[in-house]
Design a protein around this motif. Structure first.
Motif, PDB file in Angstrom:
ATOM      1  N   GLN A   1       0.869  -1.175   0.000  1.00  0.00           N
ATOM      2  CA  GLN A   1       0.000   0.000   0.000  1.00  0.00           C
ATOM      3  C   GLN A   1       0.907   1.226   0.000  1.00  0.00           C
ATOM      4  OE1 GLN A   1      -2.743  -0.112   3.338  1.00  0.00           O
ATOM      5  NE2 GLN A   1      -3.155  -2.287   3.032  1.00  0.00           N
ATOM      6  N   ILE A   2       0.695   2.120  -0.955  1.00  0.00           N
ATOM      7  CA  ILE A   2       1.572   3.285  -1.084  1.00  0.00           C
ATOM      8  C   ILE A   2       0.763   4.567  -0.938  1.00  0.00           C
ATOM      9  CG2 ILE A   2       3.356   2.177  -2.466  1.00  0.00           C
ATOM     10  CD1 ILE A   2       2.007   3.309  -4.953  1.00  0.00           C
TER      11      ILE A   2
ATOM     12  N   PRO B   1      -4.840  -8.991   7.721  1.00  0.00           N
ATOM     13  CA  PRO B   1      -6.261  -8.703   7.471  1.00  0.00           C
ATOM     14  C   PRO B   1      -6.832  -7.741   8.503  1.00  0.00           C
ATOM     15  CG  PRO B   1      -5.998 -10.893   8.410  1.00  0.00           C
ATOM     16  CD  PRO B   1      -4.617 -10.386   8.127  1.00  0.00           C
ATOM     17  N   THR B   2      -7.677  -6.836   8.040  1.00  0.00           N
ATOM     18  CA  THR B   2      -8.349  -5.864   8.900  1.00  0.00           C
ATOM     19  C   THR B   2      -9.828  -5.817   8.533  1.00  0.00           C
ATOM     20  OG1 THR B   2      -7.832  -4.080   7.343  1.00  0.00           O
ATOM     21  CG2 THR B   2      -6.279  -4.423   9.157  1.00  0.00           C
ATOM     22  N   PRO B   3     -10.680  -5.354   9.452  1.00  0.00           N
ATOM     23  CA  PRO B   3     -12.104  -5.279   9.126  1.00  0.00           C
ATOM     24  C   PRO B   3     -12.409  -4.415   7.910  1.00  0.00           C
ATOM     25  CG  PRO B   3     -11.774  -5.092  11.496  1.00  0.00           C
ATOM     26  CD  PRO B   3     -10.413  -5.035  10.872  1.00  0.00           C
ATOM     27  N   ALA B   4     -11.661  -3.335   7.727  1.00  0.00           N
ATOM     28  CA  ALA B   4     -11.883  -2.431   6.594  1.00  0.00           C
ATOM     29  C   ALA B   4     -10.782  -2.606   5.561  1.00  0.00           C
ATOM     30  CB  ALA B   4     -11.915  -0.980   7.067  1.00  0.00           C
ATOM     31  N   ARG B   5     -11.160  -2.611   4.307  1.00  0.00           N
ATOM     32  CA  ARG B   5     -10.170  -2.662   3.229  1.00  0.00           C
ATOM     33  C   ARG B   5      -9.538  -1.289   3.039  1.00  0.00           C
ATOM     34  NH1 ARG B   5     -13.306  -4.332  -1.851  1.00  0.00           N
ATOM     35  NH2 ARG B   5     -11.217  -4.266  -2.795  1.00  0.00           N
ATOM     36  N   ARG B   6      -8.247  -1.301   2.729  1.00  0.00           N
ATOM     37  CA  ARG B   6      -7.517  -0.057   2.472  1.00  0.00           C
ATOM     38  C   ARG B   6      -7.167   0.044   0.990  1.00  0.00           C
ATOM     39  NH1 ARG B   6      -8.256  -1.047   7.976  1.00  0.00           N
ATOM     40  NH2 ARG B   6      -7.190   0.530   9.236  1.00  0.00           N
ATOM     41  N   PRO B   7      -7.130   1.256   0.437  1.00  0.00           N
ATOM     42  CA  PRO B   7      -6.696   1.407  -0.961  1.00  0.00           C
ATOM     43  C   PRO B   7      -5.217   1.078  -1.119  1.00  0.00           C
ATOM     44  CG  PRO B   7      -7.070   3.554   0.062  1.00  0.00           C
ATOM     45  CD  PRO B   7      -7.552   2.530   1.037  1.00  0.00           C
ATOM     46  N   ALA B   8      -4.886   0.320  -2.179  1.00  0.00           N
ATOM     47  CA  ALA B   8      -3.486  -0.020  -2.435  1.00  0.00           C
ATOM     48  C   ALA B   8      -2.689   1.202  -2.873  1.00  0.00           C
ATOM     49  CB  ALA B   8      -3.401  -1.113  -3.495  1.00  0.00           C
ATOM     50  N   ASN B   9      -3.357   2.123  -3.540  1.00  0.00           N
ATOM     51  CA  ASN B   9      -2.715   3.363  -3.978  1.00  0.00           C
ATOM     52  C   ASN B   9      -3.462   4.536  -3.375  1.00  0.00           C
ATOM     53  OD1 ASN B   9      -1.412   5.461  -5.344  1.00  0.00           O
ATOM     54  ND2 ASN B   9      -2.681   5.217  -7.169  1.00  0.00           N
TER      55      ASN B   9
END
Length: 321
Positions: free
Chosen positions: A183-184, A270-278
């Motif tokens: 993730q950047i 893994p986390t409950p919320a997805r994060r943007p890779a970019n």
């Protein structure tokens, strides 16, 4: 005349930084938070009274529900604060005819774009937090069309709960750290955000005969043409792992404890919320219209680390890195 800022979110990272930076730059800052101002329940009338009592010239909407993972199980609360509460602040500022600077987030994007995001790119938030902030942007601009909605990212600072302080704490508890490397984004210091907000507040309230702020830019934020969405992050980019390694290097350089950082993938954490890779944001529009640019993220990191871990004097012996 001293410029007066009204800031929501008294104990937040940005509000705290503004409270510190404002007087140093000749501004008066009134930061209001719970219980005096609870965005989960406040309406525009209540916010209007508070702003009027402060004698503010500019309103900074910095309060937000920022618990990204917890938002997945508290969606109603996230929307009440990030959409409805933000809209109440915007309506109050509009009633009083005051410029509004509203902070938003990179999480309005899904991270699938290979290049840095521009303001014109479509939003597609991955989770509740991002959706609540996106809806907050829309509600703010509907209530106050000349507001500046400022998307920032990966905020950290010397106070509050943030990634940098977590890494320093974990380095004191563990022998190695494992941090996501796919993730950047643009790590952005709350101290630098505060300075940029002050610059914008000063420019937004400049006299009508002040020369244009940027190439072809209108002169005052009160004009709806000057409102809208702008990206405002530190320059440069890195991954969370790269950020963690820079924190450890800075800690070691200041004689504090540092541990190795291993790179892992998002799937490994893994986390409950997805994060943007970019999460990278293109901030050229802010520079073009307002002549405001934040420094490189490494500079901001050094400034914050100097606050948390003062450098050793030349007479002291540094610990091995």
């Amino acid at each position: 005349m001293t410029l007066r800022l009204f800031v929501t979110g008294a104990t937040g990272q940005v509000a705290t930084a503004l409270t510190e930076a404002g007087p140093r730059r000749g501004l008066t800052v009134t930061a209001i938070g719970r219980p005096d101002l609870d965005l989960e329940t406040a309406d525009a009338d209540a916010v209007t009274r508070l702003i009027e009592a402060s004698g503010a010239d500019v309103v900074v909407s910095a309060a937000a529900y920022t618990a990204v993972d917890r938002a997945e199980s508290e969606p109603d609360r996230a929307f009440r604060i990030n959409r409805d509460g933000a809209a109440a602040v915007a309506r109050a500022a509009a009633r009083l005819g005051l410029p509004l600077l509203h902070l938003s987030t990179d999480y309005v994007f899904d991270g699938s774009k290979p290049e840095p995001y521009r303001e014109s790119d479509p939003t597609a938030p991955l989770g509740v937090y991002g959706r609540s902030k996106r809806d907050g942007e829309l509600a703010v601009l509907e209530a106050h069309p000349s507001a500046l909605v400022l998307r920032t990212a990966w905020v950290y600072g010397p106070t509050g709960a943030n990634f940098l302080r977590t890494m320093l704490r974990l380095a004191g508890e563990r022998e190695r750290l494992r941090v996501v490397d796919d993730q950047i984004g643009n790590p952005t210091s709350a101290l630098d955000i505060a300075e940029a907000l002050i610059d914008l507040a000063l420019k937004a309230t400049a006299p009508a005969d002040t020369p244009a702020i940027g190439a072809g830019a209108p002169k005052r934020v009160q004009s709806p043409a000057m409102g809208g969405i702008f990206h405002m992050t530190a320059a440069g980019e890195t991954s969370w792992c790269g950020f963690a390694r820079a924190i450890m290097a800075g800690s070691a350089a200041r004689g504090a404890r540092a541990v190795p950082v291993d790179a892992i993938g998002t799937a490994d954490y893994p986390t409950p919320a997805r994060r943007p890779a970019n999460s990278r944001l293109d901030c050229s529009r802010l520079a073009e219209h307002w002549a405001v640019r934040l420094p490189d993220w490494r500079h901001g990191l050094g400034t914050v680390l100097d606050r948390l871990l003062p450098p050793l004097s030349s007479k002291e012996t540094r610990s091995p890195s």
